[in-house]
Design an enzyme around this catalytic site. Structure first.
Site, PDB file in Angstrom:
ATOM      1  N   GLU A 158       0.804  -1.219   0.000  1.00  0.00           N
ATOM      2  CA  GLU A 158       0.000   0.000   0.000  1.00  0.00           C
ATOM      3  C   GLU A 158       0.837   1.270   0.000  1.00  0.00           C
ATOM      4  O   GLU A 158       0.308   2.368  -0.217  1.00  0.00           O
ATOM      5  CB  GLU A 158      -0.949  -0.012   1.204  1.00  0.00           C
ATOM      6  CG  GLU A 158      -2.063  -1.044   1.048  1.00  0.00           C
ATOM      7  CD  GLU A 158      -2.932  -1.195   2.278  1.00  0.00           C
ATOM      8  OE1 GLU A 158      -2.553  -0.681   3.350  1.00  0.00           O
ATOM      9  OE2 GLU A 158      -3.994  -1.836   2.177  1.00  0.00           O
TER      10      GLU A 158
ATOM     11  N   GLU B 128       7.335 -21.877   7.523  1.00  0.00           N
ATOM     12  CA  GLU B 128       7.825 -21.022   8.607  1.00  0.00           C
ATOM     13  C   GLU B 128       8.871 -21.703   9.484  1.00  0.00           C
ATOM     14  O   GLU B 128       9.425 -21.077  10.383  1.00  0.00           O
ATOM     15  CB  GLU B 128       6.663 -20.573   9.484  1.00  0.00           C
ATOM     16  CG  GLU B 128       6.004 -21.686  10.285  1.00  0.00           C
ATOM     17  CD  GLU B 128       4.915 -21.144  11.201  1.00  0.00           C
ATOM     18  OE1 GLU B 128       5.011 -21.415  12.413  1.00  0.00           O
ATOM     19  OE2 GLU B 128       3.994 -20.468  10.715  1.00  0.00           O
TER      20      GLU B 128
END
Length: 267
Positions: free
Chosen positions: A78, A109
């Site tokens: 953004e 992960e």
């Protein structure tokens, strides 16, 4: 027992009405901004260091897995449309690669070495800053990336929702937002995710303001990528220069940004 994994303060959720569920979730959510407020000094210290490096051309990296990784990717993605910066100024990396944004990637992960491998693709260096995001504070991918970066002289921070985590110990500037048990036990996409999003908003917004990407309270460098944003840009130019809509539209079309349109009339 990690705070993020501790039992919910509510039970028999399946017996609650929809109204009760919504009310109780909302009451839990209300506590999150207060938890963030308590760590403003930690956030401030991290931002001050990031700004120093970015003023010299450094970049900001986020790394995370699952919800935490997605939040970092969202915040990074953004920045270009909001502040007109290049996509390589704020970079979000998620364990398992971009496909993990939509679907869980098994065991992504758990590799302590993979984050550094992922970061090397961007030629990360000592002018850059890294924020590791992990609600639990124990995600190997994130801890490994933060540890290696710190060893190599790269500024490191983190956002976690447990006190005294391995991730916080690894980071130079830890931010520990303890929001307490989740409404659904262990569902850290709820309060923990909200806290992480609030902190990320604070970091990227404050950094961009300090880098001069906001004038007054306006996003003068935003990308005019759709009709809504063009209309917003026109209103900004009208307000700043006290001119009518047609004049503002013409200036914006000519110069391509609010900043340039306004500055063209103030020289």
């Amino acid at each position: 027992m990690l705070t993020t994994e501790s039992a919910s303060q509510f039970d028999n959720l399946e017996k609650m009405s929809v109204h009760e569920l919504l009310t109780n979730i909302n009451n839990e959510d209300k506590t999150v901004p207060y938890a963030v407020e308590k760590v403003i000094p930690q956030i401030e210290a991290l931002i001050e260091q990031i700004v120093k490096r970015m003023q010299q051309g450094g970049r900001l990296f986020y790394i995370g897995a699952g919800t935490s990784g997605r939040l970092g990717v969202v915040d990074a993605s953004e920045c270009p449309p909001t502040y007109g910066v290049s996509p390589d100024v704020v970079i979000g990396i998620i364990a398992g690669g971009d496909k993990a944004i939509r679907k869980s990637v098994e065991n992504a992960e758990d590799d302590e070495n993979q984050a550094w491998i992922d970061l090397q693709a961007y030629k990360i260096n000592s002018l850059d800053s890294l924020i590791g995001i992990a609600a639990s504070g124990r995600t190997p991918y994130v801890i490994g990336g933060v540890k290696t970066c710190r060893e190599k002289g790269i500024l490191t921070g983190c956002i976690t929702c447990n006190k005294g985590s391995k991730l916080a110990a690894a980071a130079e500037y830890p931010v520990e937002v303890v929001v307490g048990p989740e409404f659904v036990t262990g569902s850290t996409r709820m309060k923990s995710g909200t806290a992480q999003k609030l902190v990320l908003n604070m970091i990227s917004t404050s950094v961009m303001i300090r880098l001069g990407k906001v004038r007054g309270n306006k996003m003068v460098d935003m990308q005019l990528s759709n009709e809504k944003l063009v209309h917003r840009g026109v209103r900004m130019v009208m307000d700043e220069l006290q001119i009518d809509e047609k004049q503002a539209e013409a200036l914006l079309q000519q110069h391509g940004s609010v900043r340039k349109a306004v500055d063209s009339q103030k020289q």
